[in-house]
Design a protein around this motif. Sequence first.
Motif, PDB file in Angstrom:
ATOM      1  N   UNK A  41       0.435  -1.287   0.180  1.00 14.05           N
ATOM      2  CA  UNK A  41      -0.224   0.259  -0.052  1.00 14.05           C
ATOM      3  C   UNK A  41       1.083   1.066  -0.361  1.00 14.05           C
ATOM      4  N   UNK A  42       0.454   2.578   0.067  1.00 13.74           N
ATOM      5  CA  UNK A  42       1.240   3.579  -0.199  1.00 13.74           C
ATOM      6  C   UNK A  42       2.155   3.782   1.297  1.00 13.74           C
ATOM      7  N   UNK A  43       2.926   3.509   1.120  1.00 10.46           N
ATOM      8  CA  UNK A  43       3.701   4.110   2.436  1.00 10.46           C
ATOM      9  C   UNK A  43       5.043   3.083   3.345  1.00 10.46           C
ATOM     10  N   UNK A  44       4.212   1.606   2.472  1.00 12.10           N
ATOM     11  CA  UNK A  44       4.999   0.534   3.109  1.00 12.10           C
ATOM     12  C   UNK A  44       6.691  -0.252   2.247  1.00 12.10           C
ATOM     13  N   UNK A  45       7.161  -0.882   2.996  1.00  8.75           N
ATOM     14  CA  UNK A  45       8.220  -1.026   2.534  1.00  8.75           C
ATOM     15  C   UNK A  45       8.303  -2.681   2.218  1.00  8.75           C
ATOM     16  N   UNK A  58      11.168  -9.243  -9.291  1.00 10.90           N
ATOM     17  CA  UNK A  58      10.405  -8.914 -10.254  1.00 10.90           C
ATOM     18  C   UNK A  58       9.288  -8.540 -10.102  1.00 10.90           C
ATOM     19  N   UNK A  59       8.636  -8.156  -9.277  1.00 13.39           N
ATOM     20  CA  UNK A  59       7.302  -8.184  -7.884  1.00 13.39           C
ATOM     21  C   UNK A  59       7.818  -6.822  -8.157  1.00 13.39           C
ATOM     22  N   UNK A  60       8.970  -6.375  -7.854  1.00  8.64           N
ATOM     23  CA  UNK A  60       9.412  -4.912  -7.358  1.00  8.64           C
ATOM     24  C   UNK A  60       8.876  -3.299  -7.924  1.00  8.64           C
ATOM     25  N   UNK A  61       8.889  -3.811  -9.372  1.00 11.76           N
ATOM     26  CA  UNK A  61       7.711  -2.497  -9.897  1.00 11.76           C
ATOM     27  C   UNK A  61       6.090  -2.155  -9.865  1.00 11.76           C
ATOM     28  N   UNK A  62       5.594  -3.391  -9.467  1.00 14.29           N
ATOM     29  CA  UNK A  62       4.183  -3.854  -9.096  1.00 14.29           C
ATOM     30  C   UNK A  62       4.265  -2.515  -7.970  1.00 14.29           C
ATOM     31  N   UNK A  63       5.239  -2.640  -7.012  1.00 15.07           N
ATOM     32  CA  UNK A  63       5.251  -3.305  -5.798  1.00 15.07           C
ATOM     33  C   UNK A  63       5.513  -1.035  -6.189  1.00 15.07           C
ATOM     34  N   UNK A  64       6.663  -0.732  -6.640  1.00 15.07           N
ATOM     35  CA  UNK A  64       6.441   0.738  -6.460  1.00 15.07           C
ATOM     36  C   UNK A  64       5.346   1.389  -7.057  1.00 15.07           C
ATOM     37  N   UNK A  65       4.500   0.833  -8.509  1.00 15.58           N
ATOM     38  CA  UNK A  65       3.244   1.809  -8.708  1.00 15.58           C
ATOM     39  C   UNK A  65       2.142   1.916  -7.905  1.00 15.58           C
ATOM     40  N   UNK A  66       2.081   0.417  -6.568  1.00 15.49           N
ATOM     41  CA  UNK A  66       1.669   1.062  -5.997  1.00 15.49           C
ATOM     42  C   UNK A  66       1.463   1.734  -4.438  1.00 15.49           C
ATOM     43  N   UNK A  67       2.615   1.837  -5.236  1.00 15.41           N
ATOM     44  CA  UNK A  67       3.341   3.275  -3.777  1.00 15.41           C
ATOM     45  C   UNK A  67       4.354   2.813  -2.656  1.00 15.41           C
ATOM     46  N   UNK A  68       5.143   2.418  -3.011  1.00 18.13           N
ATOM     47  CA  UNK A  68       5.867   1.996  -1.595  1.00 18.13           C
ATOM     48  C   UNK A  68       6.681   2.479  -1.758  1.00 18.13           C
ATOM     49  N   UNK A  69       7.089   3.062  -0.305  1.00 18.60           N
ATOM     50  CA  UNK A  69       8.114   3.919  -0.119  1.00 18.60           C
ATOM     51  C   UNK A  69       9.792   3.892  -0.005  1.00 18.60           C
ATOM     52  N   UNK A  70      10.005   2.529   0.457  1.00 16.36           N
ATOM     53  CA  UNK A  70      11.145   1.569   0.032  1.00 16.36           C
ATOM     54  C   UNK A  70      11.329   0.602  -0.020  1.00 16.36           C
ATOM     55  N   UNK A  71      12.386   0.302  -1.462  1.00 15.94           N
ATOM     56  CA  UNK A  71      12.172  -1.080  -1.773  1.00 15.94           C
ATOM     57  C   UNK A  71      13.701  -1.561  -0.981  1.00 15.94           C
ATOM     58  N   UNK A  72      13.474  -3.163  -0.707  1.00 20.57           N
ATOM     59  CA  UNK A  72      15.217  -3.445  -0.482  1.00 20.57           C
ATOM     60  C   UNK A  72      15.547  -4.319  -1.084  1.00 20.57           C
ATOM     61  N   UNK A  73      16.027  -4.203  -1.325  1.00 17.73           N
ATOM     62  CA  UNK A  73      16.826  -5.099  -2.879  1.00 17.73           C
ATOM     63  C   UNK A  73      18.328  -5.694  -2.615  1.00 17.73           C
ATOM     64  N   UNK A  74      18.508  -6.616  -3.205  1.00 18.35           N
ATOM     65  CA  UNK A  74      19.784  -7.556  -3.120  1.00 18.35           C
ATOM     66  C   UNK A  74      20.589  -6.636  -4.906  1.00 18.35           C
ATOM     67  N   UNK A  75      20.077  -6.038  -5.086  1.00 18.98           N
ATOM     68  CA  UNK A  75      20.855  -5.373  -6.857  1.00 18.98           C
ATOM     69  C   UNK A  75      19.820  -4.250  -7.073  1.00 18.98           C
ATOM     70  N   UNK A  76      20.415  -3.349  -7.369  1.00 21.08           N
ATOM     71  CA  UNK A  76      19.697  -1.703  -7.601  1.00 21.08           C
ATOM     72  C   UNK A  76      18.999  -1.993  -8.928  1.00 21.08           C
ATOM     73  N   UNK A  77      17.688  -1.273  -9.002  1.00 21.96           N
ATOM     74  CA  UNK A  77      16.634  -1.481  -9.789  1.00 21.96           C
ATOM     75  C   UNK A  77      16.896  -0.432 -10.013  1.00 21.96           C
ATOM     76  N   UNK A  78      16.450  -0.098 -11.538  1.00 19.51           N
ATOM     77  CA  UNK A  78      16.561   0.663 -12.283  1.00 19.51           C
ATOM     78  C   UNK A  78      14.683   1.399 -12.218  1.00 19.51           C
ATOM     79  N   UNK A  79      14.335   2.142 -10.972  1.00 23.77           N
ATOM     80  CA  UNK A  79      13.011   2.130 -10.655  1.00 23.77           C
ATOM     81  C   UNK A  79      13.108   3.669  -9.611  1.00 23.77           C
ATOM     82  N   UNK A  80      11.919   5.177  -9.524  1.00 22.87           N
ATOM     83  CA  UNK A  80      12.277   5.714  -9.263  1.00 22.87           C
ATOM     84  C   UNK A  80      11.665   5.609  -7.683  1.00 22.87           C
ATOM     85  N   UNK A  81      12.251   5.058  -6.839  1.00 24.55           N
ATOM     86  CA  UNK A  81      11.740   4.555  -5.096  1.00 24.55           C
ATOM     87  C   UNK A  81      12.648   4.432  -4.779  1.00 24.55           C
ATOM     88  N   UNK A  82      13.229   4.962  -3.683  1.00 25.65           N
ATOM     89  CA  UNK A  82      14.147   4.803  -2.789  1.00 25.65           C
ATOM     90  C   UNK A  82      14.005   3.529  -2.599  1.00 25.65           C
TER      91      UNK A  82
END
Length: 469
Positions: A41-45, A58-82
Amino acid sequence: MIALSLADISKVVDGALHLAGASSATDLVDGSVQTDSRLVEPGSIFIAKPGAVTDGHLFAPAAAASGAALLIVERLLDLPVTQIVVADAVAALGALASAVVARVRSAGKLKIVAVTGSNGKTTTKNLLRSMFERVGVTVAPQGSFNNQVGAPMTMLEVTDDTRFLVIEMGASSEGAIANLVRLVRPDVGIVLTIGLAHAGEFGDLDATVRAKSAMVTDLLPTDVAVLNADDPRVAQMAAITPARIVRFGEYGQVDVRASDLHSGRTGTTFTLHLADGQSAPVVFPVLGEHHVMNALAAAAAAEVLGVSLGDIVAALQATTRAERWRMEVLGGKDNVTIINDAYNASPDSMSAALKTLAQIATPGCRTIAVLGEMAELGELAGEEHDRIGLLAVRLNISQMIVVGQRARRMHISTINEGSWDGESVYVDTPDEAFELVRSSVNPGDTVLVKSSNSAGLRFLGDRLGDLFS
């Protein structure tokens, strides 16, 4: 999750912070933590953990589109999210959860109970939640969230108002419980039973004992170990923990015990005796006398943390089932009772369920056991399935229906026993079992459906429950 700054989270998970847009390291994040992008949801990690079948990245873009405030990842992704890049996403989840619990605990009112055992963990966890909720805000896992992902996800639900946290700990390998204990640092550690569940993963009972012992070996002298005195393998853990010991059981010298047990189709009645000498009668609606031990374990831990006898008894008497698909009583039409206990199965729980079936049968009516595979037994699988088949014969179960090739030895062993003639039937699929029960059940019969989750018989139990509802 409690509010933490991006800088704090980055430090806790030992990751590299990559800010996006107008974000600042001092920005606070207090949304939910998710590993499933569908729940973001908006504001989620969103934590992009690798999986056995797919990859969370593979699902990080969907998380970003749903309003994630932060992604914790093992490799940097080309997404406009912190994003915070970490070496191990699952380890980062655990570290974040541990830090959140530690910060809430520092206020001084949060108490933590952890429970493990080969059988009964989820039932005991549910009973603890019911007892603690009568006293204060309680967080406990939904379902069986008891592994390296599920337990931290539960931990992250605590807030500054949380008074009790209940954690269920499963052991998929040696060291799994030890790792969870280090993350959460329980005040009370409960060990229920040591049995053959997951024997295929551990190899033998000694390895299982070592894995489960981790619940109590790292407790502090100010903590409490709640141990099943009726299980010799659990009882011996008293010698390897620095914690204060509280023993529960039905026999011998114990602190919390039950007396005057009477079991039937509506549950078990008994007298509960607490460590402080108080006692009270209990009408426990959960089917199966074996669940009384789970009630004693929960009562022992609750008493340690200040729950009154009245609240303990009220919680027990308000609990009508152990859990979905665990000794769940369904049906009722034509006095046909369906017991759906097909979420998990070990030799111990299978034996207990069959004994309950025999014990609660309506006089003059039949008992029908629809049984599937007991999974994760490794090289012990054959002989343990044989043993259950023989037990069904000796309990004089009226009809046994064995479902699936991996359970077939139960059927063969009943035939080899030589005391039955057609009382055991083998079928390949749950659909065949459904038709067999539907066409043969009589008014007043009691039907048990029991298997490991992997066998899928829990849905058969639901279908039969609907049929006779």
